[in-house]
Design a protein around this motif. Structure first.
Motif, PDB file in Angstrom:
ATOM      1  N   LYS A  30       1.123  -1.137   0.022  1.00 41.11           N
ATOM      2  CA  LYS A  30      -0.011  -0.009  -0.090  1.00 41.11           C
ATOM      3  C   LYS A  30       0.927   1.122  -0.113  1.00 41.11           C
ATOM      4  O   LYS A  30       1.749   1.626   1.001  1.00 41.11           O
ATOM      5  N   GLN A  31       0.878   2.118  -1.025  1.00 40.58           N
ATOM      6  CA  GLN A  31       1.697   3.116  -1.246  1.00 40.58           C
ATOM      7  C   GLN A  31       0.914   4.236  -1.791  1.00 40.58           C
ATOM      8  O   GLN A  31       0.182   4.276  -2.532  1.00 40.58           O
ATOM      9  N   ILE A  32       1.415   5.628  -1.169  1.00 39.48           N
ATOM     10  CA  ILE A  32       0.967   6.833  -1.709  1.00 39.48           C
ATOM     11  C   ILE A  32       2.172   7.483  -2.132  1.00 39.48           C
ATOM     12  O   ILE A  32       3.269   7.612  -1.646  1.00 39.48           O
ATOM     13  N   ILE A  33       2.230   7.910  -3.634  1.00 38.80           N
ATOM     14  CA  ILE A  33       3.424   8.601  -4.289  1.00 38.80           C
ATOM     15  C   ILE A  33       3.048   9.940  -4.428  1.00 38.80           C
ATOM     16  O   ILE A  33       1.884  10.445  -4.940  1.00 38.80           O
ATOM     17  N   ILE A  34       3.849  10.932  -4.091  1.00 45.78           N
ATOM     18  CA  ILE A  34       3.719  12.463  -3.889  1.00 45.78           C
ATOM     19  C   ILE A  34       5.056  12.798  -4.856  1.00 45.78           C
ATOM     20  O   ILE A  34       6.006  12.598  -4.779  1.00 45.78           O
ATOM     21  N   LYS A  35       4.506  13.439  -5.775  1.00 43.32           N
ATOM     22  CA  LYS A  35       5.237  14.476  -6.675  1.00 43.32           C
ATOM     23  C   LYS A  35       5.441  15.576  -6.519  1.00 43.32           C
ATOM     24  O   LYS A  35       4.393  16.298  -6.493  1.00 43.32           O
ATOM     25  N   LYS A  36       6.630  16.201  -5.964  1.00 45.19           N
ATOM     26  CA  LYS A  36       6.699  17.595  -5.990  1.00 45.19           C
ATOM     27  C   LYS A  36       6.816  18.326  -6.842  1.00 45.19           C
ATOM     28  O   LYS A  36       7.142  17.870  -7.962  1.00 45.19           O
ATOM     29  N   PRO A  37       6.492  19.907  -6.858  1.00 45.85           N
ATOM     30  CA  PRO A  37       6.808  20.663  -7.949  1.00 45.85           C
ATOM     31  C   PRO A  37       8.076  20.681  -8.582  1.00 45.85           C
ATOM     32  O   PRO A  37       7.981  20.861  -9.990  1.00 45.85           O
ATOM     33  N   SER A  38       9.013  20.287  -7.942  1.00 43.15           N
ATOM     34  CA  SER A  38      10.480  20.089  -8.539  1.00 43.15           C
ATOM     35  C   SER A  38      10.939  18.911  -9.353  1.00 43.15           C
ATOM     36  O   SER A  38      11.710  18.584 -10.312  1.00 43.15           O
ATOM     37  N   THR A  43       7.730   8.178  -2.612  1.00 43.93           N
ATOM     38  CA  THR A  43       6.970   6.950  -2.311  1.00 43.93           C
ATOM     39  C   THR A  43       6.759   6.639  -0.775  1.00 43.93           C
ATOM     40  O   THR A  43       7.765   6.313  -0.095  1.00 43.93           O
ATOM     41  N   LYS A  44       5.579   6.626  -0.376  1.00 41.55           N
ATOM     42  CA  LYS A  44       5.207   6.477   1.205  1.00 41.55           C
ATOM     43  C   LYS A  44       4.325   5.341   1.626  1.00 41.55           C
ATOM     44  O   LYS A  44       3.423   5.186   0.703  1.00 41.55           O
TER      45      LYS A  44
END
Length: 98
Positions: A30-38, A43-44
């Motif tokens: 179970k993961q949540i992927i966050i992509k920053k503006p940069s 991957t959490k």
């Protein structure tokens, strides 16, 4: 509103198959992927918000997750016996502080 350096912001996602929630209670990943503006990707590991039968999982931000202003992207991923499933990509804005 979400601000730079917020800690404890909860991101809740539901894994869907069409219009139905997927039972993810037996998910091996179970993961949540966050992509920053940069462009940096985080991957959490996610947790169930209940028992997983409703397809819902969440992640709460920690220090340095939200360290840039701008538009972030968010996507969930689970691996279950039926396969690998992703959520739609959502966008959220992180605002600056004074």
């Amino acid at each position: 509103e979400i601000h730079v350096d917020d800690v404890g912001t909860q991101f809740l996602l539901t894994i869907m198959d069409g219009s139905s929630a997927v039972d993810i209670s037996s998910a091996s990943t179970k993961q949540i992927i966050i992509k920053k503006p940069s462009g940096t990707k985080l991957t959490k590991s996610a947790s169930f918000s209940s028992d997983g039968s409703d397809g819902k999982m969440y992640y709460s931000s920690i220090a340095d997750d939200l360290d840039e202003t701008g538009s972030y992207k968010l996507q969930g991923k689970v691996i279950i016996s039926d396969g690998t499933f992703y959520t739609d990509i959502t966008t959220f804005k992180v605002h600056r502080n004074l």
